[in-house]
Motif scaffolding. Structure first.
Motif, PDB file in Angstrom:
ATOM      1  N   ASP A   1      19.646   6.062  49.680  1.00  0.00           N
ATOM      2  CA  ASP A   1      18.623   6.563  48.746  1.00  0.00           C
ATOM      3  C   ASP A   1      17.525   5.544  48.466  1.00  0.00           C
ATOM      4  OD1 ASP A   1      19.738   9.110  48.446  1.00  0.00           O
ATOM      5  OD2 ASP A   1      21.122   8.398  46.885  1.00  0.00           O
TER       6      ASP A   1
ATOM      7  N   PRO B   1      14.375   5.415  49.605  1.00  0.00           N
ATOM      8  CA  PRO B   1      13.061   5.982  49.239  1.00  0.00           C
ATOM      9  C   PRO B   1      12.980   6.364  47.752  1.00  0.00           C
ATOM     10  CG  PRO B   1      13.826   6.925  51.297  1.00  0.00           C
ATOM     11  CD  PRO B   1      14.962   6.115  50.734  1.00  0.00           C
TER      12      PRO B   1
ATOM     13  N   TRP C   1      18.640   4.012  55.610  1.00  0.00           N
ATOM     14  CA  TRP C   1      17.509   3.979  54.688  1.00  0.00           C
ATOM     15  C   TRP C   1      17.593   5.184  53.741  1.00  0.00           C
ATOM     16  CZ3 TRP C   1      13.958   0.260  53.770  1.00  0.00           C
ATOM     17  CH2 TRP C   1      12.810   0.596  53.044  1.00  0.00           C
ATOM     18  N   SER C   2      17.916   6.343  54.295  1.00  0.00           N
ATOM     19  CA  SER C   2      18.055   7.552  53.470  1.00  0.00           C
ATOM     20  C   SER C   2      19.434   7.653  52.842  1.00  0.00           C
ATOM     21  CB  SER C   2      17.787   8.797  54.310  1.00  0.00           C
ATOM     22  OG  SER C   2      16.450   8.802  54.747  1.00  0.00           O
ATOM     23  N   GLN C   3      20.455   7.275  53.601  1.00  0.00           N
ATOM     24  CA  GLN C   3      21.820   7.368  53.078  1.00  0.00           C
ATOM     25  C   GLN C   3      21.996   6.551  51.803  1.00  0.00           C
ATOM     26  OE1 GLN C   3      24.198   6.096  56.396  1.00  0.00           O
ATOM     27  NE2 GLN C   3      24.032   8.067  57.459  1.00  0.00           N
TER      28      GLN C   3
END
Length: 159
Positions: free
Chosen positions: A124, A126, A120-122
């Motif tokens: 990007d 958000p 989810w963060s890898q």
């Protein structure tokens, strides 16, 4: 006192409705199989067996989430909310779309990233959502999700 149980009564209704659906689609499937292979002489037996196998597979896939899940609806809703959904989406899926939440969750688990997944963060996600670089999609089951493998936005639906 040989009354059928409520379960048996509901099962009888399901059997009738499934029978009507199979009857409705069997002619369409038969015609489509011949249209897909116009130059080949398909035997009637081949077409019927293929239709039986495919219909069995469709039924199995449709019931898989319920058959193998010990979760109750609240647990399923809680897990769906771990994806790119909110309470309004869930309410819309239940009341308007008539979504089978068990099957929908199974589809999400196979294809999509949860907010808590490292991807989810890898990928990007958000920032994409915050900067409105992603079309969020309509409210409900067709809300934009993100591919488990590449992070691309995808639309998961029952179609």
């Amino acid at each position: 006192m040989n009354e059928k149980t409520r379960y048996d009564q509901v099962l009888q209704k399901l059997r009738r409705e499934c029978g009507m659906l199979i009857q409705k689609y069997s002619a369409k499937l038969h015609k489509a199989s011949h249209e897909d292979q116009p130059d080949e002489k398909l035997s009637h037996m081949y077409v019927v067996i293929k239709m039986q196998e495919d219909c069995s597979r469709v039924c199995t896939e449709a019931t898989h989430g319920i058959t193998f899940s010990g979760d109750d609806e609240e647990e399923v809703i809680a897990e769906i909310l771990e994806y790119n959904y909110d309470e309004r989406d869930i309410e819309h899926m239940i009341k308007v779309e008539g979504t089978n939440l068990f099957s929908h969750l199974q589809m999400l688990n196979q294809n999509c990233i949860k907010r808590s997944d490292p991807e989810w963060s890898q990928f990007d996600i958000p920032q994409l959502l915050q900067n409105r670089k992603v079309n969020p999609g309509p409210v409900g089951g067709k809300r934009t999700q993100f591919c488990k493998n590449c992070g691309e936005q995808i639309y998961v639906s029952k179609e």
